[in-house]
Design an enzyme around this catalytic site. Structure first.
Site, PDB file in Angstrom:
ATOM      1  N   HIS B 261       0.837  -1.208   0.000  1.00 32.49           N
ATOM      2  CA  HIS B 261       0.000   0.000   0.000  1.00 32.49           C
ATOM      3  C   HIS B 261       0.873   1.260   0.000  1.00 32.49           C
ATOM      4  O   HIS B 261       0.717   2.146  -0.853  1.00 32.49           O
ATOM      5  CB  HIS B 261      -0.914  -0.031   1.238  1.00 32.49           C
ATOM      6  CG  HIS B 261      -1.851   1.127   1.348  1.00 32.49           C
ATOM      7  ND1 HIS B 261      -3.158   1.076   0.913  1.00 32.49           N
ATOM      8  CD2 HIS B 261      -1.678   2.368   1.853  1.00 32.49           C
ATOM      9  CE1 HIS B 261      -3.747   2.243   1.149  1.00 32.49           C
ATOM     10  NE2 HIS B 261      -2.869   3.049   1.713  1.00 32.49           N
ATOM     11  N   GLU B 262       1.824   1.328   0.925  1.00 36.92           N
ATOM     12  CA  GLU B 262       2.687   2.515   1.025  1.00 36.92           C
ATOM     13  C   GLU B 262       3.582   2.652  -0.207  1.00 36.92           C
ATOM     14  O   GLU B 262       3.944   3.763  -0.604  1.00 36.92           O
ATOM     15  CB  GLU B 262       3.534   2.467   2.301  1.00 36.92           C
ATOM     16  CG  GLU B 262       2.754   2.411   3.620  1.00 36.92           C
ATOM     17  CD  GLU B 262       1.773   3.567   3.823  1.00 36.92           C
ATOM     18  OE1 GLU B 262       1.948   4.624   3.206  1.00 36.92           O
ATOM     19  OE2 GLU B 262       0.794   3.384   4.584  1.00 36.92           O
ATOM     20  N   HIS B 265       1.800   4.733  -2.679  1.00 33.99           N
ATOM     21  CA  HIS B 265       1.971   6.164  -2.373  1.00 33.99           C
ATOM     22  C   HIS B 265       3.376   6.625  -2.796  1.00 33.99           C
ATOM     23  O   HIS B 265       3.549   7.688  -3.388  1.00 33.99           O
ATOM     24  CB  HIS B 265       1.828   6.404  -0.858  1.00 33.99           C
ATOM     25  CG  HIS B 265       0.412   6.397  -0.364  1.00 33.99           C
ATOM     26  ND1 HIS B 265      -0.573   7.206  -0.888  1.00 33.99           N
ATOM     27  CD2 HIS B 265      -0.192   5.690   0.640  1.00 33.99           C
ATOM     28  CE1 HIS B 265      -1.708   7.009  -0.224  1.00 33.99           C
ATOM     29  NE2 HIS B 265      -1.507   6.087   0.700  1.00 33.99           N
ATOM     30  N   GLU B 291      -4.476   8.262  -2.693  1.00 35.77           N
ATOM     31  CA  GLU B 291      -4.992   6.975  -2.201  1.00 35.77           C
ATOM     32  C   GLU B 291      -5.249   6.019  -3.371  1.00 35.77           C
ATOM     33  O   GLU B 291      -5.123   4.802  -3.227  1.00 35.77           O
ATOM     34  CB  GLU B 291      -6.273   7.215  -1.396  1.00 35.77           C
ATOM     35  CG  GLU B 291      -6.723   6.042  -0.555  1.00 35.77           C
ATOM     36  CD  GLU B 291      -5.806   5.742   0.643  1.00 35.77           C
ATOM     37  OE1 GLU B 291      -4.931   6.578   0.960  1.00 35.77           O
ATOM     38  OE2 GLU B 291      -5.967   4.663   1.235  1.00 35.77           O
TER      39      GLU B 291
END
Lengths: 494, 494
Positions: B261-262, B265, B291
């Site tokens: 997930h990160e 980003h 997001e």
């Protein structure tokens, strides 16, 4: 008390920006990936501009005038003096000189990184000359403002209160016995059998050992940490001291002794007076006193015979080995090996002062205008031959081009290294009179020793002059006799 | 072009101070020992004051006026608009309101950390009320300046251009099919057999696996790194992105999916346009688009069936285990498990929108003055029951007191999470039309997919409005149908 408070607030603001600079600088050396370099240096340059603007703001002159007329406590008066010294040191030079120095220094240092490898004295010389010229200008301006001689005015940046008159006397003393001592030690050690280390030493195990050693030396891990960087240093801030090291798989002793050395610096920082946090009066007294703390840990403690008995089992456990080379006695032999060499940073405790005295004598005469850049290699070679019996003729790489200090104009720093060694010996001599150091080290109980340093050195910050600090701690000002006695005892057993 | 350049320079200065803040903030979370906290927060507060003074300097109003009259290229005009928006956002609120908000927010958040654990709604309510009152004041001021409704004026901080009219329509759509979908998926998954993981999972092995996954997803380690912190985040700066995670020995999937997930980003940040570095126009478009990149990696890619076939051998190798629970099929089952629960941050992809819509509806009505703080628990319970079929009556801890967002007055942020999920699905739908995603993922060749994101999303920075960005990338503005189709296909196979 309004203006004193304003100055106090202003200094804390500057110190806090320094905090951010210290952490980002540590990150740059220990954490940052290569691709982050450009943006980071831009960001740090922006902070430097803001800090410089604050440090040289016009209104400060008036604030100091007003503050000096205020009704202050003696403690505040001491703090105000320290504030004023810091302000003067930062405001004494005209902006265009600072800029020229910055440019010439960067250029000289940058080219030096290549030129040194290529033994290119001619190329280096061309860059060093303007650096020296600008340093002489700086020295003249500082001399006029302080009433000191030109070299002393630069020395004063790193060692407030120290003069070349004192250094000349002390170093003449050292020169009277050092060359002979080196020969005697070499002769004595010629018959010693030192077992070589059985390599390799796994990095993770070296790291665990380093942390163990830091713990033994009382490093406060609630206020600091250990990491890896190419060039080991002690950075961060007193409430969060960042020390770094690098590990060599073929020799654990370099990292271990390096970490112990930096732990000495770190404990000084961690032990500085909290009530003066973020103020000049709460900072370390001088570079020499700072070095005395690192050398106290490394030379006075860690390389001693007794300390080898503490380290040996730790080392054997860390590497899960009982090899004879890791015995206390063999570690002592390794840690006290003396051999004249070209390189200062690789020098042992006995030959190190020769490297410093040589540099001191050259930079002193260079700044005072008694010699020129062209003269450096010849003088360097003469002094190396005279003090250490080795010649650097034609070898600039390992001779006068080996150090970074002069490349960016840091003249006046070198004496701090040997002053540190001398202060360390003097502190240990006093501690020895007040407690049974042998017994304490034998028990691995270093607390009383560090408590003495906490009380007499760390907690004083910059509230006392170096002379007063040393006198209150040891009963006399700097006395190089203790250093001589320390070397005689450790290396000749007398 | 003088004033445009001044503004450009000024913004870069602010951004560079932001760089230092980002690195020191990362250090605070990932590196700093506890004892460094007090001095660090003082240092960072000092930087915040300097940044605030710069951002709100009096002369800027004139500079903008002058710059707007200058002859600028279309690109410069776009940058100037972004500069002006940033300036207005930072200058629109009176200083005393900002200070009151900061105080009330800190107090509410600080007390909440204890009150939440104690299920103390009455205590929390007393602190939340002033926070809401101040947010309403802020909303009124922003509404007046922008011509938006009060809630929309807050939403605009995080999602420029988005309105509650659009959200109402989109979320009404979602509500028309989501509760039924959840039931269907639950029914379908009731017959699935998911093998439990054989614990423990060694931290070092999880860390190696995380780095492998980041490599697979193209994280640029020359411009970033992975570390550990209590609350995982993606920080640093575009040239040096710092992502963090935390490892749970009993379940490697939480850290692995968190890191993925990160990484989404991070790739957005690393891919932002270099020519606009340190300028608002070069920043990420919105929180929702940000997001969308993390959810693209986590939801569109990593939790897909095909991706499980890439991850399974990596995981088996990392833990040196061929346990059946680590098969591709079992990982897919684990990674797509759906179960309505109280906690938003623990929610799966299917139930997550319900958590967001509930919060959106409450905060919208709260800011618009249609409901009061006292009404929150009842409405929360009603909506949880209606959307997810579970009641939070009397359970404030796991109900309306679970999130940090409202405690410090961050109203308008929640929609970004679900907007991100929708944008991610829409991007993937377009990519699917332009290349054979199944084939590429099957081959472990993600490059063409990320190149599409680089070209259409990352490299655009904030040069386009969100609507224009999405339209140019996918041929239409936000269309929640793609998200629905994605969920239907993945969870019901149709």
């Amino acid at each position: 008390m309004c203006y004193y408070n304003k100055l106090d607030r202003h200094a804390k603001k500057l110190s806090r920006l320094g905090h951010l600079n210290a952490i980002c600088g540590w990150d740059q050396a220990a954490m940052m990936p290569n691709g982050g370099a450009q943006a980071r240096s831009e960001a740090m340059a922006e902070l430097a501009v803001i800090s410089h603007e604050l440090a040289t703001a016009d209104y400060l002159e008036d604030w100091f005038k007003q503050a000096e007329a205020e009704d202050l406590t003696p403690e505040q008066r001491v703090s105000l003096d320290a504030l004023k010294r810091q302000w003067m040191m930062q405001n004494i030079l005209p902006a265009d000189l600072v800029e020229q120095q910055s440019l010439a220094g960067s250029q000289c240092e940058h080219a030096w990184r290549t030129q040194r490898k290529q033994n290119d004295w001619e190329g280096f010389k061309a860059n060093l000359k303007p650096v020296v010229e600008l340093a002489r200008k700086e020295a003249s301006i500082r001399a006029q403002a302080t009433g000191l001689s030109r070299y002393d005015a630069l020395l004063d940046i790193y060692e407030p209160g120290m003069t070349s008159a004192v250094l000349d006397r002390i170093f003449a003393e050292v020169k009277s016995w050092l060359p002979q001592l080196i020969q005697q030690v070499e002769a004595k050690q010629a018959t010693e059998i030192v077992l070589p280390l059985s390599t390799p030493f796994v990095i993770e195990q070296q790291q665990a050992l380093s942390l163990e050693a830091m713990k033994l030396l009382g490093f406060d891990f609630e206020h600091g940490r250990l990491d890896i960087s190419t060039h080991p240093f002690c950075g961060g801030v007193p409430t969060d001291v960042r020390i770094t090291t690098r590990y060599d798989e073929s020799d654990f002793t370099s990292a271990l002794m390096g970490v112990i050395h930096e732990t000495g610096h770190a404990r000084y920082e961690q032990g500085l007076p909290q009530q003066w946090r973020d103020l000049p009066v709460g900072e370390a007294r001088s570079m020499g006193i700072h070095e005395s703390q690192s050398l106290f840990c490394e030379m006075q403690l860690a390389r001693s015979s007794l300390f080898s008995h503490l380290l040996s089992p730790m080392i054997q456990k860390a590497f899960n080995s009982t090899d004879a080379s890791l015995s206390a006695e063999n570690l002592r032999l390794i840690n006290t090996r003396v051999k004249p060499g070209f390189i200062r940073v690789d020098a042992d405790e006995v030959t190190y002062p020769a490297h410093v005295i040589l540099r001191y004598e050259i930079e002193r005469d260079l700044i005072e205008g008694k010699i020129e850049v062209d003269d450096i290699p010849t003088i360097w070679d003469q002094k190396m031959t005279q003090y250490l019996g080795i010649s650097t003729q034609g070898n600039f790489t390992d001779g006068c081009m080996q150090d970074i200090h002069w490349t960016d104009g840091s003249f006046g720093y070198f004496p701090s290294y040997t002053l540190g060694a001398m202060y360390a010996a003097q502190f240990m001599a006093t501690i020895n009179q007040q407690m049974d150091v042998e017994l304490l080290v034998g028990q691995g109980n270093l607390t009383p020793i560090f408590e003495w340093l906490q009380t007499h050195i760390w907690n004083k910050g910059s509230t006392l002059s170096t002379d007063k600090l040393v006198e209150q701690a040891t009963g006399e000002t700097l006395n190089p006799e203790y250093f001589k006695q320390h070397l005689m005892k450790r290396y000749l057993n007398n």
